[in-house]
Design a protein around this motif. Structure first.
Motif, PDB file in Angstrom:
ATOM      1  N   PRO A   1       7.609   1.861   7.790  1.00  0.00           N
ATOM      2  CA  PRO A   1       8.907   1.903   7.104  1.00  0.00           C
ATOM      3  C   PRO A   1       8.734   1.912   5.584  1.00  0.00           C
ATOM      4  CG  PRO A   1       8.454  -0.298   7.921  1.00  0.00           C
ATOM      5  CD  PRO A   1       7.350   0.588   8.433  1.00  0.00           C
ATOM      6  N   TYR A   2       9.776   2.367   4.912  1.00  0.00           N
ATOM      7  CA  TYR A   2       9.783   2.301   3.451  1.00  0.00           C
ATOM      8  C   TYR A   2       9.490   0.871   3.030  1.00  0.00           C
ATOM      9  CZ  TYR A   2      11.498   6.804   1.807  1.00  0.00           C
ATOM     10  OH  TYR A   2      11.612   8.109   1.446  1.00  0.00           O
ATOM     11  N   ILE A   3       8.805   0.732   1.923  1.00  0.00           N
ATOM     12  CA  ILE A   3       8.477  -0.585   1.388  1.00  0.00           C
ATOM     13  C   ILE A   3       9.712  -1.126   0.685  1.00  0.00           C
ATOM     14  CG2 ILE A   3       6.997  -1.849  -0.213  1.00  0.00           C
ATOM     15  CD1 ILE A   3       4.936   0.497   0.238  1.00  0.00           C
ATOM     16  N   ASP A   4      10.019  -2.382   0.933  1.00  0.00           N
ATOM     17  CA  ASP A   4      11.156  -3.034   0.295  1.00  0.00           C
ATOM     18  C   ASP A   4      10.683  -4.383  -0.206  1.00  0.00           C
ATOM     19  OD1 ASP A   4      13.699  -3.679  -0.575  1.00  0.00           O
ATOM     20  OD2 ASP A   4      14.403  -4.284   1.398  1.00  0.00           O
TER      21      ASP A   4
ATOM     22  N   ASN B   1       0.841  -1.190   0.000  1.00  0.00           N
ATOM     23  CA  ASN B   1       0.000   0.000   0.000  1.00  0.00           C
ATOM     24  C   ASN B   1       0.884   1.252   0.000  1.00  0.00           C
ATOM     25  OD1 ASN B   1      -2.252   1.651   0.155  1.00  0.00           O
ATOM     26  ND2 ASN B   1      -2.349   1.525   2.389  1.00  0.00           N
ATOM     27  N   PRO B   2       1.523   1.542  -1.159  1.00  0.00           N
ATOM     28  CA  PRO B   2       2.369   2.738  -1.216  1.00  0.00           C
ATOM     29  C   PRO B   2       1.538   3.999  -1.400  1.00  0.00           C
ATOM     30  CG  PRO B   2       2.430   1.595  -3.311  1.00  0.00           C
ATOM     31  CD  PRO B   2       1.577   0.762  -2.388  1.00  0.00           C
TER      32      PRO B   2
ATOM     33  N   GLN C   1       0.528   4.934   4.686  1.00  0.00           N
ATOM     34  CA  GLN C   1       0.277   5.247   6.090  1.00  0.00           C
ATOM     35  C   GLN C   1       1.561   5.781   6.719  1.00  0.00           C
ATOM     36  OE1 GLN C   1      -1.033   1.898   8.381  1.00  0.00           O
ATOM     37  NE2 GLN C   1      -1.862   3.171  10.005  1.00  0.00           N
ATOM     38  N   GLN C   2       1.510   7.000   7.248  1.00  0.00           N
ATOM     39  CA  GLN C   2       2.686   7.605   7.871  1.00  0.00           C
ATOM     40  C   GLN C   2       3.144   6.774   9.066  1.00  0.00           C
ATOM     41  OE1 GLN C   2       1.894  11.684   8.844  1.00  0.00           O
ATOM     42  NE2 GLN C   2       2.319  12.372   6.767  1.00  0.00           N
TER      43      GLN C   2
END
Length: 140
Positions: free
Chosen positions: A123-126, A92-93, A119-120
């Motif tokens: 963590p960054y999506i990896d 969900n970016p 969602q703030q």
């Protein structure tokens, strides 16, 4: 120096930096976003000294020419492809802004990145299935 050569030199520089800091006792790794993540604990002075020694050994990272609007537009397309890949893989970016907004905000702290979570506080999506685009991926 062209963009591909700049990107390759930057990657080599950051790999060297990560290896140098690790050898100095500060475990470091090159992250997918092109930054170096280092575990330095609370040893700030020692870490700063090790960083300076590594910089002296390899030299400073040269600054690249700022990206043109044309380059940023092409990079936007790559980021949108990454966004779509992440969505396809169940993530969900944060949705992309318009191309114009992306270009206008690229050099600010409000710059959009396909790997930012919607969602703030998350963590960054990896996801290895959706590799992070690099400037050298731009096709001319």
């Amino acid at each position: 120096m062209d963009r591909a050569a700049e990107a390759e030199y930057r990657r080599e520089y950051l790999e060297f930096t990560a290896d140098c800091l690790t050898e100095a006792g500060f475990p470091s790794e090159l992250m997918p976003n092109g930054s170096v993540k280092t575990a330095h604990g609370a040893q700030y002075d020692e870490f700063r000294q090790a960083s300076q020694e590594c910089d002296q050994e390899f030299g400073p990272l040269p600054s690249a020419a700022p990206a043109s609007d044309e380059e940023l537009s092409k990079f936007y397309d790559l980021q949108v492809e990454s966004y779509e890949c992440l969505v396809e893989h169940g993530h969900n970016p944060m949705p992309p802004p318009s191309r114009e907004t992306y270009i206008a905000q690229f050099h600010t702290d409000q710059a959009w990145d396909a790997y930012l979570p919607a969602q703030q506080g998350q963590p960054y999506i990896d996801d290895p299935a959706c590799p992070r685009p690099q400037p050298e991926d731009i096709e001319w």
